[in-house]
Design an enzyme around this catalytic site. Structure first.
Site, short mmCIF file in Angstrom:
data_model
loop_
_atom_site.label_atom_id
_atom_site.label_comp_id
_atom_site.label_asym_id
_atom_site.label_seq_id
_atom_site.Cartn_x
_atom_site.Cartn_y
_atom_site.Cartn_z
N CYS B 139 38.74 -5.38 0.74
CA CYS B 139 38.69 -6.07 2.04
C CYS B 139 37.58 -5.52 2.92
O CYS B 139 36.76 -6.27 3.44
CB CYS B 139 40.02 -5.95 2.77
SG CYS B 139 41.30 -6.90 1.97
N HIS B 140 37.56 -4.22 3.12
CA HIS B 140 36.58 -3.65 4.02
C HIS B 140 35.89 -2.42 3.45
O HIS B 140 35.33 -1.61 4.18
CB HIS B 140 37.22 -3.34 5.38
CG HIS B 140 37.96 -4.52 5.94
ND1 HIS B 140 39.31 -4.67 5.78
CD2 HIS B 140 37.53 -5.62 6.57
CE1 HIS B 140 39.68 -5.82 6.33
NE2 HIS B 140 38.63 -6.42 6.81
#
Lengths: 421, 175
Positions: B139-140
């Site tokens: 995701c990040h």
């Protein structure tokens, strides 16, 4: 002592009877019939009406969707598929609602761009601007809640990521997150309350829109020249002139949104949301709705959890104080030769942030997001106050009627010293 | 003087009325707010028993506990050495490997990224394990090492270790 003390204002006795007890008819006559609009307003001034119509469409289509939707983790996804396949015209209701949400944001973004470019947020319409930003915030919350309801993969993981933002708050974060979710993870309790809130918030928006419209009607609408109305010559009545103009805008909008609803209903949807929610598998790439992507880009541009969350919320919060950051008294960018270009660049920058917000946060995209972040805040905190001090605006027309006679010489005074009253 | 004392009485009455009203409102709001916290059946701590006899060295499984994924990994010799020899000053959230495991070869973690709650990759053999050979959150971009400690990226803390115990050599009870 007969009833002839009731004043006769209208020919129709029923209208008179109502008007005497509740002066609602004269109110509508004043606010939507005789309301004076500056006669130089262009089609940008139709987007408020478009937004209102879209809000009503969203509420109506939403109510009918709710009649067939089940807010339960085991049944939500299937109930949406049933709406698409078995419910009469269910597919149309859902595509109107999902694309309506996207178009609602397009309209509101254009409406905001209009307000920023022509300086509608300045004295005496600051409160109007604040109410508008508040509506925008409520819209973002509502769309986020609504996106959770189909209970697909993007719904589930979007909800997980966004509610986890609150866990970044020191000390109370974890507790606040659990309180919002009603569970330790996004679960049935979460889906239930999100549905309840998604149903009620649009009515709250409707109420704030009422205040927003009432507030703009106090001092009248701004216009592309950004100068005050001086005489009856400067205006036309809302009815029929603006009503007809807005009707044309609504027709064009209807053609555009119909084209998407009927020929590309999933253009703005994420395919992963057609996979049922799975708490054990995160999609490789979580994408927010495009209309929230600029803020998501800001969140990811910061390599620190609390810092990213703070800047993301700060990016929205800073909008509230724009009327006080702008030191120029000239409203319209048409007469602000420097600020005009910074403003244009701000719009482009916001668009670019949105674009990289939907791509993976790595390499060049991350660098672009960081540059975009710096310009976003730099525009509000440095450019807006300073340009107001140093810029020399063009000469404003003496009146709105004069706009049609030309004008536009360099003024010897900087913007902050110019009088426009 | 009588007027003055009368004024004081007025002030007192006004203040006490407002105070009681405010306390009453707050007391009335409390049950509403509290109703949004997890219900009793949600809190009731679930336990999960897992048979780990089938897991080979270097393999991982994912089980569900309280709605969250739990990673159980049988670590290889190399992975254990890697986890133990890390310099504490290189860690964002310093924690010794011995404090995170009950038996060296078994690593049990809550498989939820401490950034924004995604499930990190690294459970399947074909997954990207990140730069530190543990887990990688897509995701990040947070990287975790072979002890589930955060090494790079936005996550602030190490992957959490759930409460668990060995019922026998091949059964783990989580919760």
């Amino acid at each position: 002592m007969s009833g002839n003390s009731e004043p006769r204002k209208y020919k129709n006795p029923v209208l008179n009877w109502i008007e005497f007890r509740l002066p609602i008819i004269s109110y509508f006559e004043k606010e939507y019939g005789d309301y004076p609009m500056p006669k130089n307003c262009n089609y940008f001034w139709s987007f408020g009406a478009l937004a209102t119509i879209t809000l009503v469409t969203m509420i109506v289509s939403g109510i009918f969707l709710a009649m067939n939707y089940t807010p339960h983790t085991e049944m939500a996804f299937d109930s949406v598929e049933r709406i698409m396949r078995d419910v009469n015209y269910g597919w149309l209701l859902r595509y109107i609602h999902s694309n309506g949400a996207a178009f609602f944001f397009i309209i509101v973004y254009i409406h905001i761009v209009r307000g920023m470019y022509y300086g509608s947020y300045k004295y005496p319409r600051e409160l109007n601007w604040i109410l508008g930003v508040f509506i925008y915030l409520l819209m973002m919350a509502t769309s986020f809640l609504g996106y959770t309801l189909p209970w697909g993969q993007m719904s589930y993981w979007g909800a997980t990521v966004i509610t986890n933002l609150f866990s970044a708050i020191p000390f109370i974060g974890e507790g606040l997150k659990t309180w919002l979710l009603g569970d330790y993870t996004v679960g049935n309790a979460t889906l239930n309350r999100f549905f309840a809130l998604h149903y009620v918030l649009p009515f709250v928006i409707f109420g704030v829109v009422g205040l927003h419209v009432a507030a703009v009607h106090v001092h009248g609408s701004n216009n592309p020249a950004g100068i005050d109305i001086r005489s009856k010559n400067d205006t036309v009545n809302f009815f029929p002139y603006m009503l007809i103009k807005d009707t044309i805008a609504v027709c064009v909008f209807g053609v555009l949104i119909s084209a998407v609803i009927f020929f590309g209903p999933n253009l703005m949807a994420e395919v992963d949301n057609y996979i049922p929610a799975d708490p054990l598998v995160t999609p490789a790439h979580i994408v927010p709705n495009w209309y929230l992507a600029p803020f998501y880009a800001i969140l990811r541009a910061v390599p620190d959890k609390l810092g990213g969350v703070a800047l993301m919320f700060g990016a929205i919060a800073i909008l509230f104080v724009l009327p006080w950051l702008d030191t120029s008294k000239v409203r319209s960018c048409n007469f602000r030769p420097m600020y005009k270009w910074f403003m244009m660049l701000f719009f482009v920058n916001f668009f670019v942030l949105g674009y990289v917000g939907m791509l993976p946060a790595e390499g060049l995209y991350l660098i672009i997001a960081r540059v975009g972040l710096v310009y976003y805040f730099g525009f509000f905190l440095i450019i807006t106050p300073f340009v107001g001090w140093i810029e020399k605006p063009k000469t404003l027309p003496a009146s709105i009627s004069d706009v049609y006679l030309g004008g536009g010489k360099e003024s010897p005074l900087p913007a902050s010293q110019k009088e426009i009253h | 003087m009588a007027e003055n004392s009368n004024n004081k009485r007025r002030d007192f009455l006004q203040l006490s009325t407002v105070t009681i009203g405010a306390v009453g409102t707050a007391a009335f709001i409390w049950p509403f707010l509290k109703s949004m916290n997890p219900a009793e059946d949600t809190i009731a701590l679930g336990t999960t028993e897992v048979d780990v006899s089938q897991i080979e060295e270097g393999q991982s499984i994912t089980v569900k506990w309280r709605g969250k994924p739990v990673f159980i990994r049988k670590r290889t010799k190399d992975e254990i050495d890697e986890a133990k020899t890390v310099n504490m000053s290189d860690l964002k959230d310093p924690e010794e490997d011995v404090d995170r495991v009950k038996k060296d070869e078994w690593l049990v973690l809550v498989g939820v990224c401490t950034h924004l709650g995604c499930v990190p990759l690294g459970q399947k053999l074909t997954d990207s394990k990140g730069e530190y050979n543990g887990w990688y959150c897509p995701c990040h971009g947070s990287h975790y090492d072979t002890s589930g400690r955060i090494r790079k990226g936005p996550a602030p803390e190490n992957l959490a270790v759930p409460p668990y115990s060995f019922l026998n050599d091949t059964t783990i009870k989580i919760g």
